[in-house]
Design an enzyme around this catalytic site. Structure first.
Site, PDB file in Angstrom:
ATOM      1  CG  ASN A  23      -6.674   4.262  -4.939  1.00 37.42           C
ATOM      2  OD1 ASN A  23      -6.183   5.304  -5.372  1.00 37.42           O
ATOM      3  ND2 ASN A  23      -7.491   4.242  -3.899  1.00 37.42           N
ATOM      4  NE  ARG A 121      -2.667   9.057   3.162  1.00 35.03           N
ATOM      5  CZ  ARG A 121      -3.270   9.064   1.972  1.00 35.03           C
ATOM      6  NH1 ARG A 121      -3.761  10.185   1.492  1.00 35.03           N
ATOM      7  NH2 ARG A 121      -3.360   7.962   1.270  1.00 35.03           N
ATOM      8  NE  ARG A 400      -5.349  13.794  -5.599  1.00 32.18           N
ATOM      9  CZ  ARG A 400      -5.734  13.227  -4.445  1.00 32.18           C
ATOM     10  NH1 ARG A 400      -6.463  13.889  -3.592  1.00 32.18           N
ATOM     11  NH2 ARG A 400      -5.379  12.007  -4.155  1.00 32.18           N
TER      12      ARG A 400
HETATM   13  N1  EPU Z   1       0.150   3.993   7.985  1.00 28.48           N
HETATM   14  C1  EPU Z   1       1.152   4.163   8.912  1.00 28.48           C
HETATM   15  N2  EPU Z   1       2.457   3.939   8.533  1.00 28.48           N
HETATM   16  C2  EPU Z   1       2.768   3.573   7.252  1.00 28.48           C
HETATM   17  C3  EPU Z   1       1.726   3.403   6.309  1.00 28.48           C
HETATM   18  C4  EPU Z   1       0.425   3.625   6.703  1.00 28.48           C
HETATM   19  O1  EPU Z   1       0.902   4.495  10.071  1.00 28.48           O
HETATM   20  O2  EPU Z   1       3.953   3.393   6.960  1.00 28.48           O
HETATM   21  C5  EPU Z   1      -1.246   4.223   8.400  1.00 28.48           C
HETATM   22  C6  EPU Z   1      -1.854   5.435   7.663  1.00 28.48           C
HETATM   23  O3  EPU Z   1      -1.501   6.635   8.301  1.00 28.48           O
HETATM   24  C7  EPU Z   1      -3.324   5.139   7.723  1.00 28.48           C
HETATM   25  C8  EPU Z   1      -3.373   3.613   7.629  1.00 28.48           C
HETATM   26  O4  EPU Z   1      -2.061   3.150   7.980  1.00 28.48           O
HETATM   27  O5  EPU Z   1      -3.844   5.557   8.947  1.00 28.48           O
HETATM   28  C9  EPU Z   1      -3.763   3.084   6.281  1.00 28.48           C
HETATM   29  O6  EPU Z   1      -2.879   3.551   5.299  1.00 28.48           O
HETATM   30  P1  EPU Z   1      -2.544   2.731   3.958  1.00 28.48           P
HETATM   31  O7  EPU Z   1      -1.068   2.687   3.841  1.00 28.48           O
HETATM   32  O8  EPU Z   1      -3.305   1.451   3.942  1.00 28.48           O
HETATM   33  O9  EPU Z   1      -3.165   3.688   2.854  1.00 28.48           O
HETATM   34  P2  EPU Z   1      -2.453   4.334   1.611  1.00 28.48           P
HETATM   35  O10 EPU Z   1      -1.629   3.334   0.905  1.00 28.48           O
HETATM   36  O11 EPU Z   1      -1.810   5.623   2.015  1.00 28.48           O
HETATM   37  C10 EPU Z   1      -4.369   3.696  -0.032  1.00 28.48           C
HETATM   38  C11 EPU Z   1      -5.230   4.421  -1.002  1.00 28.48           C
HETATM   39  C12 EPU Z   1      -6.201   5.292  -0.237  1.00 28.48           C
HETATM   40  C13 EPU Z   1      -7.038   4.386   0.668  1.00 28.48           C
HETATM   41  C14 EPU Z   1      -6.127   3.574   1.595  1.00 28.48           C
HETATM   42  C15 EPU Z   1      -6.876   2.568   2.463  1.00 28.48           C
HETATM   43  C16 EPU Z   1      -3.890   4.691  -2.979  1.00 28.48           C
HETATM   44  C17 EPU Z   1      -3.136   5.588  -3.887  1.00 28.48           C
HETATM   45  N3  EPU Z   1      -4.411   5.242  -1.884  1.00 28.48           N
HETATM   46  O12 EPU Z   1      -3.690   4.701   0.713  1.00 28.48           O
HETATM   47  O13 EPU Z   1      -7.052   5.896  -1.199  1.00 28.48           O
HETATM   48  O14 EPU Z   1      -7.908   5.174   1.448  1.00 28.48           O
HETATM   49  O15 EPU Z   1      -5.170   2.856   0.801  1.00 28.48           O
HETATM   50  O16 EPU Z   1      -7.625   1.708   1.669  1.00 28.48           O
HETATM   51  O17 EPU Z   1      -4.029   3.515  -3.264  1.00 28.48           O
HETATM   52  C18 EPU Z   1      -8.443   7.579  -2.058  1.00 28.48           C
HETATM   53  O18 EPU Z   1      -8.489   6.936  -3.111  1.00 28.48           O
HETATM   54  O19 EPU Z   1      -9.199   8.556  -1.822  1.00 28.48           O
HETATM   55  C19 EPU Z   1      -7.494   7.183  -1.026  1.00 28.48           C
HETATM   56  C20 EPU Z   1      -7.152   7.986  -0.020  1.00 28.48           C
END
Ligand code: EPU
Length: 419
Positions: A23, A121, A400
């Site tokens: 990540n 998401r 992945r």
């Molecule tokens: N969310 C919204 N609107 C947005 C963005 C996010 O509603 O515009 C919501 C999402 O739906 C979710 C929450 O906010 O319910 C958290 O989402 P976030 O954006 O923080 O997560 P992400 O960037 O999509 C990254 C990691 C995830 C990890 C999360 C939380 C990467 C590539 N992915 O995802 O990692 O779970 O942060 O820490 O960095 C994994 O590695 O298995 C994984 C899923």
């Protein structure tokens, strides 16, 4: 389609050298698109998501070469601002490239990455923030066209309604080359954000406050070449610690990030495992049967308990003595692994955000399917601790995020093979 065949019941013992963080690597690879020169990234994990990010870069005109655990990315002559739909579909995190492409090219075309893995998401926070920075955004049948009329993003004050990791990263990536100062309030504080900022600073970006909830970025005209080492993967670390807790034995994790893993370790310690850490190493030994965790385990943004470690810890706690309760607060649909654990004999009741785990003395092998990356890893944790043989299918999910998964586990005494 490949499977893991896992024979449970063997204690793990030995040393595991942790891979670099997935990540961190993905947004850093997007960050390399901003650099007018060549970046060398060390400690890059060999993962399918990293290969997908490399294909995206090559398609945009960067030259990305992956060799062993090193990525060389030369973005001197970038030429394109469109990520084709097939590449967007390969990896949900392809959305991370949006801020970088926009920051460098002044326009970009992406599409909504499909599928439902952890529930909806949305990317509303990403889009709102980028439009505050000057992007005109149109969404036509899932294709997102972004254009900054005068070609250069402008600094903005952005307050996130939730500290989204992806939105924070996309804003930072767009802001480093923007005109003026960008302030992100309620920014995500995850260690991977600090790693991205560390990389960008090595290339000449001006960023302050990462790791805190207000990040300030002063745009610069150009970024330069650098060599950067990606941080260790704290979630792979949590997975191997959970595996040792579930199966017994003792493990030393090398190349670990101790402070960043602390929110997980402080919960795992409550199971009675002995855990010591020093000099980038974490030692764990299970003493007797695992104890349940008395306090509700609430997943929260960092420095809370990480959602990515919820499933793997649950897989260990299903055979603990007593009842543990999880509360998943980040994703709506992150208990999809529980059906497989129940099939293996676990007693789990899911009620909305909560999952109640009543420890059973043992699990048994079964035929199960990985549902997502961490859920799949959790099934492997359970299978290694279970009696008998488990056939775990759909393991492309696990590939992945975990480099050399079966080799690492076999080397410390787990019985697992790929077929
Ligand atoms: N969310 C919204 N609107 C947005 C963005 C996010 O509603 O515009 C919501 C999402 O739906 C979710 C929450 O906010 O319910 C958290 O989402 P976030 O954006 O923080 O997560 P992400 O960037 O999509 C990254 C990691 C995830 C990890 C999360 C939380 C990467 C590539 N992915 O995802 O990692 O779970 O942060 O820490 O960095 C994994 O590695 O298995 C994984 C899923």
């Amino acid at each position: 389609m490949q499977d893991f065949i896992i024979t449970g019941g063997n204690r793990l013992s030995g040393e595991i050298t942790l891979q670099g963080s997935k990540n961190s690597t993905l947004p850093i690879m997007a960050g390399a698109f901003l650099v007018n020169g060549k970046c060398t990234l060390l400690n890059c994990p060999k993962l399918t998501d990293v290969y997908s990010a490399s294909r995206i870069l090559n398609c945009l005109g960067s030259i990305c070469r992956l060799k062993n655990n090193c990525a060389e990315i030369d973005s001197t002559a970038v030429s394109d601002s469109v990520i084709p739909e097939n590449l967007m579909r390969e990896m949900r995190s392809s959305i991370m490239f949006m801020g970088a492409i926009l920051g460098r090219m002044g326009e970009c075309t992406v599409s909504i990455p499909g599928g439902c893995e952890l529930g909806p998401r949305p990317i509303d926070m990403h889009l709102t923030a980028l439009s505050k920075m000057g992007a005109e955004i149109t969404d036509r049948h899932g294709k997102i066209f972004c254009k900054i009329p005068d070609g250069r993003a402008r600094g903005a004050r952005i307050s996130l309604s939730f500290p989204s990791v992806g939105a924070t990263e996309n804003i930072i990536l767009c802001a480093v080359l923007a005109d003026g100062e960008t302030v992100i309030n309620n920014a995500a504080r995850e260690p991977e954000i600090c790693d991205l900022c560390g990389f960008l600073r090595s290339c000449g970006a001006k960023i302050k406050g990462d790791g805190e909830s207000r990040i300030i970025i002063e745009g610069v005209r150009e970024l330069h070449s650098c060599e950067y080492t990606v941080m260790p993967d704290r979630i792979a670390g949590a997975t191997y610690l959970s595996m040792t807790a579930a199966t017994g034995g003792e493990i030393i994790l090398k190349n670990a990030c101790i402070a960043e893993t602390e929110p997980f370790i402080s919960v795992l310690e409550q199971t009675g495992c002995r855990i010591y850490s020093a000099d980038n190493r974490i030692y764990i030994r299970r003493i007797g049967r695992l104890k349940s965790v008395k306090d509700r385990i609430r997943t929260m943004p960092h420095p809370g308990f990480p959602t990515d470690a919820q499933a793997v810890l649950m897989a260990a706690l299903v055979t603990a003595d007593g009842t543990s309760v999880f509360e998943e607060n980040i994703f709506d649909c992150r208990y999809r692994h529980t059906d497989a654990l129940i099939k293996m004999g676990a007693d789990i009741q899911v009620m909305g955000k909560a999952a109640v785990i009543r420890g059973v003395p043992r699990l048994h092998g079964a035929e199960i399917e990985a549902t997502d990356l961490r859920g799949g890893a959790a099934m492997a944790v359970a299978a290694l601790a279970a009696e008998g043989i488990t056939k775990l299918s759909c393991i492309s999910h696990i590939d992945r995020g975990y480099e050399n998964f079966e080799k690492i586990i076999s080397a410390v005494g787990g019985k697992i093979r790929r077929e």
